[in-house]
Design a protein around this motif. Structure first.
Motif, PDB file in Angstrom:
ATOM      1  N   VAL A 309       1.016  -1.275  -0.193  1.00 44.27           N
ATOM      2  CA  VAL A 309       0.075  -0.168   0.259  1.00 44.27           C
ATOM      3  C   VAL A 309       0.768   1.214   0.058  1.00 44.27           C
ATOM      4  O   VAL A 309       1.795   1.483   0.864  1.00 44.27           O
ATOM      5  N   LYS A 310       0.666   2.003  -1.058  1.00 44.33           N
ATOM      6  CA  LYS A 310       1.511   3.310  -1.124  1.00 44.33           C
ATOM      7  C   LYS A 310       0.937   4.420  -0.323  1.00 44.33           C
ATOM      8  O   LYS A 310       1.857   5.362   0.034  1.00 44.33           O
ATOM      9  N   ARG A 311      -0.349   4.473  -0.003  1.00 41.61           N
ATOM     10  CA  ARG A 311      -0.954   5.787   0.921  1.00 41.61           C
ATOM     11  C   ARG A 311      -1.796   4.952   1.646  1.00 41.61           C
ATOM     12  O   ARG A 311      -2.692   4.150   1.437  1.00 41.61           O
ATOM     13  N   LEU A 312      -1.840   5.460   2.774  1.00 41.71           N
ATOM     14  CA  LEU A 312      -2.364   4.841   4.184  1.00 41.71           C
ATOM     15  C   LEU A 312      -3.935   4.550   3.924  1.00 41.71           C
ATOM     16  O   LEU A 312      -4.386   3.671   4.259  1.00 41.71           O
ATOM     17  N   SER A 313      -4.445   5.770   3.569  1.00 47.78           N
ATOM     18  CA  SER A 313      -6.214   5.754   3.322  1.00 47.78           C
ATOM     19  C   SER A 313      -6.665   4.864   2.367  1.00 47.78           C
ATOM     20  O   SER A 313      -7.805   4.513   2.418  1.00 47.78           O
ATOM     21  N   ALA A 314      -5.763   4.543   1.388  1.00 43.63           N
ATOM     22  CA  ALA A 314      -6.255   3.550   0.329  1.00 43.63           C
ATOM     23  C   ALA A 314      -6.658   2.322   0.950  1.00 43.63           C
ATOM     24  O   ALA A 314      -7.471   1.489   0.306  1.00 43.63           O
ATOM     25  N   VAL A 315      -5.988   1.770   2.127  1.00 45.28           N
ATOM     26  CA  VAL A 315      -6.391   0.427   2.737  1.00 45.28           C
ATOM     27  C   VAL A 315      -7.940   0.687   2.712  1.00 45.28           C
ATOM     28  O   VAL A 315      -8.960  -0.314   2.660  1.00 45.28           O
ATOM     29  N   GLY A 641      -6.482   2.469  -7.073  1.00 46.67           N
ATOM     30  CA  GLY A 641      -5.910   1.735  -8.090  1.00 46.67           C
ATOM     31  C   GLY A 641      -5.055   0.504  -7.537  1.00 46.67           C
ATOM     32  O   GLY A 641      -4.226   0.682  -6.712  1.00 46.67           O
ATOM     33  N   ILE A 642      -5.351  -0.480  -8.254  1.00 43.15           N
ATOM     34  CA  ILE A 642      -4.577  -1.905  -7.846  1.00 43.15           C
ATOM     35  C   ILE A 642      -3.942  -2.157  -8.899  1.00 43.15           C
ATOM     36  O   ILE A 642      -4.211  -2.780  -9.850  1.00 43.15           O
ATOM     37  N   ALA A 643      -2.416  -2.305  -8.967  1.00 43.35           N
ATOM     38  CA  ALA A 643      -1.594  -2.852  -9.928  1.00 43.35           C
ATOM     39  C   ALA A 643      -1.079  -4.081  -9.736  1.00 43.35           C
ATOM     40  O   ALA A 643      -0.846  -4.516  -8.435  1.00 43.35           O
ATOM     41  N   GLU A 657      -2.408   2.874  -6.357  1.00 49.73           N
ATOM     42  CA  GLU A 657      -2.082   3.261  -5.021  1.00 49.73           C
ATOM     43  C   GLU A 657      -1.625   1.932  -4.168  1.00 49.73           C
ATOM     44  O   GLU A 657      -1.333   2.016  -2.843  1.00 49.73           O
ATOM     45  N   MET A 658      -2.085   0.863  -4.698  1.00 50.89           N
ATOM     46  CA  MET A 658      -1.718  -0.358  -4.070  1.00 50.89           C
ATOM     47  C   MET A 658      -1.094  -1.361  -5.093  1.00 50.89           C
ATOM     48  O   MET A 658      -1.466  -1.208  -6.539  1.00 50.89           O
TER      49      MET A 658
END
Length: 886
Positions: A309-315, A641-643, A657-658
């Motif tokens: 996870v690149k940004r906390l709130s993305a979780v 966004g999930i790569a 973001e993930m």
């Protein structure tokens, strides 16, 4: 150069003047064009600065209120209190900054695609130049394995196939020709063009550069990535909205208190100090820290499951996602061509190649007669596929290497699994001649000598191959053509096979000297990932709508969607990019089609953005999975966004973001579950913190209205908020998984983080604690005759204990008070032990006791503290017996 080629180049480049094919550009012309058109490189995007990341940590309403409270404290001379508030702000900012620092990325990943040198024709010689030095009109010399450095129009071609999956999403390599494609053709159907960033898998070609740098198709996508704006995540928006509510609560209570104080003639300084105390009491200082730690803990849990996870709130955002757009190639499928369907002598088979635990492949018959799988007819089909083949497949089980066209690799893999010893086969069959595949013949043929015999093998389009074969009647041939069309309609790429054995050495035109024997058909498919079906079923159960969006063929896309249970077997609705071009997104009929369709094919990057925007405007939280360059704009535009990390491009990982390190769709389901758990934990500890803070507000204001003194000082309130409130809240924030959360639909994204029922509970909990604490304060002052300072100390410890024990009221449902997710949470018990130890320290350490203005108490006062702390739990639990929380 033909006039047709000249016109095609003029159409692609917009420039009628081009270079000579034999000499290429001169060095002087190349220099002039470089000056005119610029370098063949993508525009750089300035990375997010460190200061920008840091500013985001303090750019919230709650932080602003705390900063204002600190300023007022300094103005009134309460420096210790001011520094304490600033410390809270800094702790939160530093924590968030450190955890988000790795999110500072740039578009540099796109530039990595430009590092490969290019071979060009200049000054009548083939030269190798840096790819950024290519210019309009350069003649490219391309071979298998090359990364195409610029958009180009094909001039000459020899068996050229190109892997364009990163741009189009189509897993099968595209066969390239010099035949002109229609101007309105989608990228996947422009067979006379080459595109920057794609890779040549087979053959060679000569092409003229038509676009460079930002004007290429890759450059256009890069532009869309940089222009796609990422809005605040739902959690950030909800916390911000909650902060606004708290502002109004603070202003209302402070104003009311000031008005009452002025009317009573109280001292102005005392009123302002009490107003500051109210502001500090109204703001849960630990909420941002606890939310950050809860998200970070979830992030670490996901990292253990190969989810970065690149940004906390993305979780948390993923936990609230109710629509997921997923790419097909590499996400739902393995991005690997395999033999799927076979037809020989009127017998149809559907097969699957499986890897056993030892690494060897086994052949599984899904449909067809298992007893016939090793028949001579199928053995012949596999042998032809292995002989009419230029790919290489290493026979070692470990570190297996595959070189060549993916379809030919699939034929070798199938032949080996069917029992053919490839090494022995090629040792016995000596190739004598080859007729290469071309767009004119649409087939490939080889002539091999085996002993004193000769073996002719042919593979290609069923129309061309069948025309060379002997048939009993025309109906038999028509039947094979019909079967091939059915396979194609079912999403398969088909090839027909034929052969002839002779003792006489054939001539140059060995495929047409005598009629061939028809061997059969093979259908190829990019197989679905095995774990996807279970994961998609979990998404359906959790109320999440999954939509396939791909650049691949409509029939292939629908076939895969049915195989993974994304749609039902009777589903026929597929919308293509051309369909979307005529869509009116304000039309009710078109909106209905959009909402009903689960499979979108031949979709370009711009249309993906439109579709995501459409669902976001409907109020949905949209997730997007992908691995290609073509997915990058949509990954950035989506809420989450999930790569894919294994097969995915650096560009896709950059925009997302993930990142899933194992490319497993199952990891997405786990991340969704973790996101829901985190949101539930956040909601739970916010209820806890706000009910505690509201009890502090009520204690201060009610005491003021009743004119019974100041039972709590500002620094005492701040100490309670950042110590005795935060640690239990942290324990709530890292609670264990709740499997029941994946059995219900996602929460309504339009709803605030706290519902009306939550606010009612908060007020009720606060009133119960306030009544208990103010009751012992009044009893200590007016019945026991204690001093205001001693009453203040009793209130401080009574409220602290009441709030610590209040954590046991936070369990959900009808679970027993002694056995629930709170009592089973070891972090809760650790937090209580730590906080009680801190409370003892404030009492027995003179330095701390002096800072907090606390007094030595007798046994009777300690009994009052225990009573005030335990009574609220008893009252609330008794209430829950009659009014259980759902």
């Amino acid at each position: 150069m033909s006039e047709t080629q000249r016109q095609n180049i003029a159409r692609e480049t917009g420039k009628p003047e081009i270079t000579d094919l034999k000499t290429g550009l001169s060095s002087q012309d190349a220099a002039l064009r470089l000056e005119q058109f610029g370098l063949n490189e993508l525009d750089q995007v300035k990375p997010e600065s460190i200061w920008s990341i840091l500013l985001r940590q303090v750019n919230s309403i709650i932080v602003w209120i705390l900063a204002a409270a600190a300023v007022v404290s300094f103005f009134l001379g309460d420096n210790l209190e001011g520094f304490a508030v600033i410390a809270v702000i800094l702790i939160n900012a530093i924590t968030g900054f450190v955890l988000e620092y790795n999110a500072r990325q740039s578009m540099e990943a796109l530039r990595k695609l430009d590092t490969t040198p290019a071979r060009v024709m200049r000054d009548s010689k083939i030269k190798e130049v840096p790819s950024d030095q290519l210019t309009m009109g350069d003649i490219l010399i391309l071979e298998a394995g090359d990364l195409i450095p610029a958009d180009a129009l094909i001039l000459e071609v020899n068996q050229l196939t190109v892997d364009e999956s990163a741009l189009t999403g189509e897993s099968v390599p595209t066969q390239k020709t010099t035949d002109q494609s229609p101007e309105d053709s989608p990228l996947g159907d422009r067979h006379d063009c080459l595109f920057k960033g794609t890779a040549i898998t087979n053959g060679n070609a000569k092409a003229v550069v038509t676009n460079i740098g930002q004007a290429t198709e890759l450059g256009k996508i890069a532009t869309m990535v940089s222009e796609a704006k990422r809005t605040a995540t739902p959690l950030e928006a909800k916390l911000d909205a909650l902060g606004k509510v708290l502002i109004w609560v603070t202003l209302a209570m402070a104003t009311l208190f000031l008005i009452v104080g002025f009317l009573r003639g109280q001292e102005v300084k005392q009123l302002i100090e009490t107003a500051v105390a109210l502001a500090i009491a109204a703001i849960p200082e630990g909420m941002s820290v606890v939310a950050t730690v809860a998200l970070a803990y979830g992030m670490l849990r996901l990292a253990e499951r190969k989810v970065i996870v690149k940004r906390l709130s993305a979780v948390e955002t993923l936990g609230g996602t109710n629509v997921i757009f997923t790419d097909k190639t590499g996400t739902l499928t393995q991005n690997k061509i395999e033999v799927h369907a076979l037809r020989v002598a009127d017998n149809d088979f559907t097969v699957r190649l499986n890897l056993n635990t030892g690494g060897a492949q086994t052949l599984e018959v899904i449909r067809g007669d298992q007893d016939l799988i090793h028949s001579p007819e199928l053995e012949m089909l596999a042998r032809i596929g292995a002989l009419v083949n230029n790919a290489q497949l290493d026979s070692k089980k470990s570190d297996r290497k595959e070189l060549g066209d993916p379809v030919e690799v699939a034929l070798l893999s199938y032949a080996r699994t069917a029992g053919i010893d490839l090494h022995k086969l090629h040792k016995n069959y000596k190739r004598q001649a080859e007729l290469a595949f071309s767009s004119d013949t649409r087939m490939m043929a080889t002539l091999d000598q085996v002993g004193t015999e000769y073996f002719i093998g042919v593979k290609g389009a069923v129309e061309e191959v069948s025309a060379l074969c002997t048939w009993n009647n025309q109906q038999d041939r028509d039947k094979e053509l019909e079967v091939s069309e059915l396979m194609a309609a079912d999403g398969l790429r088909t090839l027909a096979f034929a052969y002839r054995q002779t003792s006489q050495k054939p001539g140059e035109n060995f495929t047409k000297e005598e009629k061939l024997t028809y061997a059969g058909l093979i259908g190829f498919l990019d197989p679905p990932r095995k774990e996807v079906i279970k994961s998609l079923n979990a998404c359906h159960e959790a109320g999440i709508k999954v939509i396939m969006v791909t650049g691949d063929h409509p029939a292939t896309s629908l076939k895969i969607a049915k195989q993974v249970n994304l749609v039902g077997e009777d589903e026929q609705l597929v919308l293509t990019g051309k369909d979307l071009e005529s869509f009116d997104f304000t039309s009710a009929d078109d909106q209905k089609k959009m909402m009903e369709c689960r499979v979108f094919a031949r979709v370009n990057p711009a249309q993906k953005l439109e579709m995501i925007d459409f669902y976001q405007k409907q109020g949905d939280i949209v997730g997007m999975t992908g691995d290609g360059v073509n997915d990058a704009p949509a990954l950035k535009k989506s809420d989450i966004g999930i790569a894919m990390g294994l097969r995915g491009t650096a560009v896709a990982a950059e925009a997302a973001e993930m990142v899933l390190k194992d490319d497993s769709f199952a990891s997405i389901v786990h991340a969704i579950e973790q996101g829901r758990v985190i949101f539930e934990n956040i909601r739970k500890f916010i209820v806890f913190l706000l009910s505690c803070n509201m009890s502090e507000i009520f204690v201060v204001t009610f005491a003021g209205f009743l004119n019974v003194g100041s039972p709590l000082l500002p620094l005492q309130i701040l100490f309670i908020n950042i110590i005795t409130d935060v640690f239990p809240a942290l324990a709530l924030g890292v609670g264990k998984d709740n499997k029941k959360l994946m059995k219900s639909p996602p929460r309504d994204p339009k709803q605030p983080i706290l519902q009306t029922a939550d606010w009612k509970r908060i007020v009720y909990y606060a009133l119960v604690m306030t009544t208990s604490v103010l009751g012992v304060y009044w009893y200590a002052i007016y019945k026991l005759g204690l001093s205001p300072e001693e009453g203040n100390t009793i209130t401080f410890y009574a409220l602290s204990l009441a709030q610590l024990l209040h954590v046991f009221n936070m369990y959900s449902g009808k679970l027993r008070f002694s056995n629930n997710e709170i009592t089973r949470n070891k972090f809760i018990w650790m937090a209580l032990v730590l906080c009680i130890a801190i409370m003892f320290a404030t009492y027995y350490i003179p330095f701390l006791r002096q800072i907090l203005s606390l007094q030595i108490l007798d046994i009777e006062a300690l009994e009052l503290i225990l009573a005030a702390g335990i009574l609220p739990v008893l009252v609330i639990q008794t209430t829950r017996l009659f009014f259980p929380i759902k």
